[in-house]
Design a protein around this motif. Structure first.
Motif, mmCIF file in Angstrom:
data_model
loop_
_atom_site.group_PDB
_atom_site.id
_atom_site.type_symbol
_atom_site.label_atom_id
_atom_site.label_comp_id
_atom_site.label_asym_id
_atom_site.label_seq_id
_atom_site.Cartn_x
_atom_site.Cartn_y
_atom_site.Cartn_z
ATOM 1 N N ILE A 11 -0.621 4.534 14.637
ATOM 2 C CA ILE A 11 0.667 4.362 13.977
ATOM 3 C C ILE A 11 0.586 4.634 12.488
ATOM 4 O O ILE A 11 1.486 5.225 11.904
ATOM 5 N N ILE A 12 -0.499 4.216 11.829
ATOM 6 C CA ILE A 12 -0.558 4.329 10.373
ATOM 7 C C ILE A 12 -1.414 5.496 9.930
ATOM 8 O O ILE A 12 -1.864 5.546 8.794
ATOM 9 N N LEU A 13 -1.592 6.483 10.813
ATOM 10 C CA LEU A 13 -2.447 7.603 10.455
ATOM 11 C C LEU A 13 -1.787 8.609 9.536
ATOM 12 O O LEU A 13 -2.456 9.478 9.009
ATOM 13 N N THR A 44 6.441 15.485 0.904
ATOM 14 C CA THR A 44 5.172 16.163 0.771
ATOM 15 C C THR A 44 4.339 15.827 2.004
ATOM 16 O O THR A 44 4.744 15.052 2.859
ATOM 17 N N LEU A 45 3.145 16.403 2.093
ATOM 18 C CA LEU A 45 2.286 16.097 3.230
ATOM 19 C C LEU A 45 1.729 14.688 3.139
ATOM 20 O O LEU A 45 1.366 14.102 4.162
ATOM 21 N N ASP A 46 1.626 14.140 1.958
ATOM 22 C CA ASP A 46 1.116 12.790 1.782
ATOM 23 C C ASP A 46 2.296 11.830 1.672
ATOM 24 O O ASP A 46 2.900 11.689 0.611
ATOM 25 N N LEU A 47 2.619 11.177 2.773
ATOM 26 C CA LEU A 47 3.727 10.231 2.741
ATOM 27 C C LEU A 47 3.392 9.076 1.811
ATOM 28 O O LEU A 47 2.277 8.555 1.835
ATOM 29 N N PRO A 48 4.350 8.629 1.004
ATOM 30 C CA PRO A 48 4.112 7.451 0.161
ATOM 31 C C PRO A 48 3.756 6.240 1.011
ATOM 32 O O PRO A 48 4.208 6.107 2.153
ATOM 33 N N ALA A 49 2.949 5.370 0.462
ATOM 34 C CA ALA A 49 2.497 4.195 1.213
ATOM 35 C C ALA A 49 3.680 3.358 1.693
ATOM 36 O O ALA A 49 3.666 2.821 2.807
ATOM 37 N N ALA A 53 4.415 2.449 5.586
ATOM 38 C CA ALA A 53 4.539 1.062 6.035
ATOM 39 C C ALA A 53 5.876 0.831 6.727
ATOM 40 O O ALA A 53 5.954 0.141 7.752
ATOM 41 N N LEU A 54 6.925 1.393 6.172
ATOM 42 C CA LEU A 54 8.257 1.266 6.763
ATOM 43 C C LEU A 54 8.277 1.806 8.188
ATOM 44 O O LEU A 54 8.754 1.151 9.117
ATOM 45 N N LEU A 55 7.756 3.017 8.379
ATOM 46 C CA LEU A 55 7.746 3.638 9.696
ATOM 47 C C LEU A 55 6.836 2.881 10.661
ATOM 48 O O LEU A 55 7.181 2.695 11.839
ATOM 49 N N THR A 79 2.614 -4.211 7.719
ATOM 50 C CA THR A 79 1.752 -3.268 7.015
ATOM 51 C C THR A 79 1.853 -3.478 5.517
ATOM 52 O O THR A 79 2.961 -3.547 4.966
ATOM 53 N N ASP A 80 0.723 -3.586 4.860
ATOM 54 C CA ASP A 80 0.670 -3.773 3.416
ATOM 55 C C ASP A 80 0.499 -2.418 2.743
ATOM 56 O O ASP A 80 -0.542 -1.775 2.900
ATOM 57 N N PRO A 81 1.498 -1.942 1.988
ATOM 58 C CA PRO A 81 1.354 -0.646 1.305
ATOM 59 C C PRO A 81 0.126 -0.580 0.409
ATOM 60 O O PRO A 81 -0.478 0.487 0.262
ATOM 61 N N ALA A 82 -0.247 -1.718 -0.190
ATOM 62 C CA ALA A 82 -1.433 -1.717 -1.058
ATOM 63 C C ALA A 82 -2.680 -1.358 -0.268
ATOM 64 O O ALA A 82 -3.563 -0.643 -0.764
ATOM 65 N N GLU A 83 -2.776 -1.827 0.980
ATOM 66 C CA GLU A 83 -3.916 -1.485 1.819
ATOM 67 C C GLU A 83 -3.912 0.003 2.158
ATOM 68 O O GLU A 83 -4.969 0.638 2.209
ATOM 69 N N LEU A 84 -2.735 0.551 2.373
ATOM 70 C CA LEU A 84 -2.646 1.974 2.672
ATOM 71 C C LEU A 84 -3.051 2.808 1.464
ATOM 72 O O LEU A 84 -3.723 3.839 1.602
ATOM 73 N N ARG A 85 -2.641 2.380 0.269
ATOM 74 C CA ARG A 85 -3.041 3.105 -0.934
ATOM 75 C C ARG A 85 -4.552 3.045 -1.131
ATOM 76 O O ARG A 85 -5.176 4.039 -1.525
#
Length: 303
Positions: A11-13, A44-49, A53-55, A79-85
């Motif tokens: 999901i978060i790939l 862009t190809l790099d979705l914002p964190a 997280a929203l998706l 999902t924590d955006p900070a963890e994704l960043r």
């Protein structure tokens, strides 16, 4: 790893390196956990964190609702955006081996293939829940989530990478269909975009400029009494050293990297190779951008 743990990882790939390894239930529209920020458009190809997280959270909420209707539980953590960043920074660390302050602070820092993180709260809940089910009920739980064995699957062949498969039945397929609309088109686009890292990096490493910069880096290190042909060799050796020695080696490699411009060259070549990849896959790139943007917009509108 359980099937839902696999689904949770997938999901978060979005916009992170991809590692190789629709029957629909009716349900009310998914509410967005939070609106997508105006500055976080997936263009862009790099979705914002924040968008990732929203998706991810919307998809997991749909999975939970679908599983609940079939008499099962499904667990997930927000999902924590900070963890994704932080994850993105780790994945991009090879492009910034000239970061001397980071080398002084963290040494070589975790390599891209660091061990998986410890189980989350939701994963622990899931393991306990599944352990309490009979074998028959657990098999039914698997089928509800990922569809039955032998189902027709969406197969995406990525040149130079391999074939990825996506289920077309079960709650996982429903979640993707409800979130993105054209699930098959989204699966193809998402698979291609997330599989780009390997061919892009391979293209960079074949460039003579990259090889020449690495030789200059190695020569710089030799002048300091350290003999390594590549940063990978230096990192591997550092892993056997006490921390202070490992830090010293990381700093020396970062200073030489900055001196000869190796990572600067790497970043430039990587950008060029990525653009070349985009030019060769315009349909998948356009679909990835459009379908993610539309999904995020729908979620924001329903919040």
């Amino acid at each position: 790893m359980t099937r839902s743990a696999t689904a949770r990882a997938v999901i978060i790939l979005a916009a992170t390196p991809l590692v190789l390894t629709t029957a629909s239930c009716s349900s009310p529209p998914v509410s967005a956990p939070s609106p997508v920020p105006a500055s976080a458009r997936p263009d862009t190809l790099d979705l914002p964190a924040e968008t990732r997280a929203l998706l991810a959270d919307a998809e997991r909420a749909t999975l939970r609702n679908c599983m609940s209707r079939q008499g099962f539980s499904f667990f997930y953590d927000r999902t924590d955006p900070a963890e994704l960043r932080a994850e993105t920074a780790r994945n991009n660390s090879e492009l910034y081996l000239d970061d001397v302050p980071r080398a002084r602070r963290d040494g070589f820092s975790p390599a891209p293939d660091v061990p998986a993180r410890p189980a989350s709260r939701a994963e622990g809940q899931e393991q306990a829940y599944l352990a309490g089910l009979s074998r028959q009920r657990r098999d039914a739980w698997d089928k509800a989530l990922m569809g039955p064995p032998g189902q027709e699957r969406i197969k995406v062949v990525v040149p130079g990478v391999g074939t990825m498969e996506h289920p077309t039945a079960g709650c996982f397929a429903e979640a993707r269909t409800r979130l993105f609309g054209d699930y098959e088109k989204w699966a193809r686009a998402d698979t291609f975009v997330n599989a780009r890292f390997r061919p892009v990096e391979e293209a960079v490493r074949k460039r003579p400029e990259y090889k020449e910069a690495t030789v200059r880096w190695s020569t710089c290190l030799q002048a300091r009494g350290r003999h390594f042909a590549t940063p990978e060799e230096a990192r591997a050796r550092a892993s056997t050293f006490p921390r202070d020695q490992a830090i010293a080696l990381a700093v020396a490699t970062a200073e030489c990297d900055r001196q000869v411009g190796r990572s600067k060259m790497h970043r430039s070549l990587y950008e060029q190779a990525t653009q070349h990849w985009i030019d060769r896959h315009p349909t998948e790139v356009a679909d990835f951008r459009r379908l993610n943007a539309e999904a995020a917009a729908r979620l924001a509108a329903t919040n």
